[in-house]
Design an enzyme around this catalytic site. Sequence first.
Site, PDB file in Angstrom:
ATOM      1  N   TYR A  25       0.866  -1.186   0.000  1.00 50.15           N
ATOM      2  CA  TYR A  25       0.000   0.000   0.000  1.00 50.15           C
ATOM      3  C   TYR A  25       0.898   1.230   0.000  1.00 50.15           C
ATOM      4  O   TYR A  25       1.865   1.299   0.767  1.00 50.15           O
ATOM      5  CB  TYR A  25      -0.880  -0.003   1.253  1.00 50.15           C
ATOM      6  CG  TYR A  25      -1.709   1.244   1.472  1.00 50.15           C
ATOM      7  CD1 TYR A  25      -1.408   2.122   2.521  1.00 50.15           C
ATOM      8  CD2 TYR A  25      -2.790   1.544   0.663  1.00 50.15           C
ATOM      9  CE1 TYR A  25      -2.179   3.267   2.741  1.00 50.15           C
ATOM     10  CE2 TYR A  25      -3.567   2.693   0.877  1.00 50.15           C
ATOM     11  CZ  TYR A  25      -3.251   3.549   1.919  1.00 50.15           C
ATOM     12  OH  TYR A  25      -4.006   4.674   2.136  1.00 50.15           O
ATOM     13  N   ASP A  38       9.339   2.821  -1.114  1.00 49.40           N
ATOM     14  CA  ASP A  38       8.363   3.484  -0.237  1.00 49.40           C
ATOM     15  C   ASP A  38       8.748   3.142   1.203  1.00 49.40           C
ATOM     16  O   ASP A  38       8.383   2.091   1.719  1.00 49.40           O
ATOM     17  CB  ASP A  38       6.949   2.999  -0.563  1.00 49.40           C
ATOM     18  CG  ASP A  38       5.931   3.593   0.390  1.00 49.40           C
ATOM     19  OD1 ASP A  38       4.709   3.415   0.148  1.00 49.40           O
ATOM     20  OD2 ASP A  38       6.329   4.233   1.379  1.00 49.40           O
ATOM     21  N   LYS A  78       5.523   9.548   8.400  1.00 43.16           N
ATOM     22  CA  LYS A  78       5.395   9.041   9.771  1.00 43.16           C
ATOM     23  C   LYS A  78       6.485   9.577  10.710  1.00 43.16           C
ATOM     24  O   LYS A  78       6.419  10.715  11.159  1.00 43.16           O
ATOM     25  CB  LYS A  78       5.349   7.509   9.751  1.00 43.16           C
ATOM     26  CG  LYS A  78       4.135   6.962   8.984  1.00 43.16           C
ATOM     27  CD  LYS A  78       4.063   5.460   9.011  1.00 43.16           C
ATOM     28  CE  LYS A  78       3.061   4.921   8.033  1.00 43.16           C
ATOM     29  NZ  LYS A  78       1.697   4.870   8.564  1.00 43.16           N
TER      30      LYS A  78
HETATM   31  P1  KE4 Z   1      -0.339   8.501   4.573  1.00 45.13           P
HETATM   32  O1  KE4 Z   1      -0.918   9.178   3.367  1.00 45.13           O
HETATM   33  O2  KE4 Z   1      -1.391   7.687   5.337  1.00 45.13           O
HETATM   34  O3  KE4 Z   1       0.467   9.442   5.465  1.00 45.13           O
HETATM   35  O4  KE4 Z   1       0.759   7.422   4.086  1.00 45.13           O
HETATM   36  C1  KE4 Z   1       0.363   6.465   3.133  1.00 45.13           C
HETATM   37  C2  KE4 Z   1       1.312   5.299   3.205  1.00 45.13           C
HETATM   38  C3  KE4 Z   1       2.278   5.169   2.234  1.00 45.13           C
HETATM   39  N1  KE4 Z   1       3.168   4.145   2.254  1.00 45.13           N
HETATM   40  C4  KE4 Z   1       3.126   3.219   3.247  1.00 45.13           C
HETATM   41  C5  KE4 Z   1       4.119   2.095   3.231  1.00 45.13           C
HETATM   42  C6  KE4 Z   1       2.154   3.309   4.272  1.00 45.13           C
HETATM   43  O5  KE4 Z   1       2.112   2.362   5.238  1.00 45.13           O
HETATM   44  C7  KE4 Z   1       1.236   4.360   4.261  1.00 45.13           C
HETATM   45  C8  KE4 Z   1       0.147   4.501   5.312  1.00 45.13           C
HETATM   46  N2  KE4 Z   1       0.103   3.471   6.300  1.00 45.13           N
HETATM   47  C9  KE4 Z   1      -1.189   3.225   6.897  1.00 45.13           C
HETATM   48  C10 KE4 Z   1      -1.109   2.027   7.842  1.00 45.13           C
HETATM   49  N3  KE4 Z   1      -0.399   0.926   7.363  1.00 45.13           N
HETATM   50  C11 KE4 Z   1      -1.686   4.426   7.606  1.00 45.13           C
HETATM   51  C12 KE4 Z   1      -2.871   4.175   8.495  1.00 45.13           C
HETATM   52  C13 KE4 Z   1      -4.148   4.678   7.889  1.00 45.13           C
HETATM   53  O6  KE4 Z   1      -4.367   4.503   6.666  1.00 45.13           O
HETATM   54  O7  KE4 Z   1      -4.940   5.242   8.664  1.00 45.13           O
END
Ligand code: KE4
Length: 430
Positions: free
Chosen positions: A144, A239, A267
Amino acid sequence: MTTSKSKKMFDRARKVIPGGVNSPVRACRSVGCDPLFIERAQGSAIFDVDGNEYIDFVCSWGPMIAGHAHPAVIDAVQKTAVGGTSFGAPTPSEITLAEMVVDSVPSIEKVRFVNSGTEATMSAVRLARGYTGRSMVVKFDGCYHGHADSFLVKAGSGVITLGIPGSPGVPEDIVRNTISIPYNDSAILEKTLTDESLDIACLIIEPVAGNMGCVIPDLSFLQKIRSLTAKRGIVLIFDEVITGFRLGLGGAQDYFGIKPDLTCLGKIIGGGLPVGAYGGSAEIMDQIAPDGPVYQAGTLSGNPLAMAAGIAMLKLLQQPRFYDDLNQKAAECADRLRAAASRCGIDVVLNSVGSLMTGFFTSQPVNDFESAMTADTKRYGEHYRNMLSQGIYLAPSQFEVAFISSAHGVNDLEKLEKMTEWSFKKILDK
Ligand code: KE4
């Protein structure tokens, strides 16, 4: 333990926020309970609006690697806020944080800050397309990269999946340029990356997958990705939104010794405030506006509060032995959980690397999306509810990772082990 205030808040929230939450996973749908509303947090603990205390292994999905409300981060944000919260102009702290990122991440010579991981990956893909003049994106089933249209394709069925929209609202002609292939499958990887008919701009990968649960790449798989992408001038994007500054100051690329062309971060680098970033060689990054033709912008990019929090956070991580101690603690935790599972005789496979881990309720090794999907999500839901009832806050999905922070103490990990064993026995006694 009452959660009546959370329930009331959830009812209120659903009247004005879709699903009552601002991000779907927080609705706890896959673990069969309503979300708790959190009032505050400190160190390894979070406190809900009913005053219940939990040991937190979600850590805001990764940012809280040094524990919640770390005094150094809070102090930095408070001191900055009194001077204003946003100027829409360059500030000294953006340079400081950029220099810290450049000094830490092997492949990054220049970095652009944005406001989320999604913005970082979306911008990196646009940059790769602009830099190569090509259109196609290769991603991996189960990975993701945020919710930009290009990434929302249906996961594969063990073969190459040509862009099938993974969500309504994603037009077919957008995802026609996205190919999804199985993680850790070198044969399909080679077939895809050597297919000259495919106009591939970039390949994006989570160098340790965290969004199908913790899935660790074979080193040979990552090495093959690097060699095949280099051969065809395909931009390799790591990523590292989860792994960046999680596996070490140099992230997964340092851990595995593989240098991508672009890296996406998020993060941890915001210390809990909204920050994403993408970076790479000056040659590629100079293609970004205003120096180059590839457009990307953001009102709050480089926000002074977020930069202050990020700087304070990275300073904590630069302290001697931070990662040695954290990773050792996490390895011990993983071993305790594996021992608990074998004492109980329950089918749980625990994948862990650094301070990331996932216990899959399955009997088979988990090394890709297909094997991750063999996990018993009903059992995970039962385990989640059991642990919550004992004051332990796990990720509300089998397909996420648990995070250990430097704030987790021996008592926290002992309670985790004890209650895990209790939950496993309760599940088996059914
Ligand atoms: P954000 O747009 O949520 O800041 O980041 C997206 C993203 C991109 N790449 C990786 C590897 C990620 O894990 C994420 C977002 N992670 C999720 C949980 N695995 C965020 C939690 C959520 O969606 O509320």
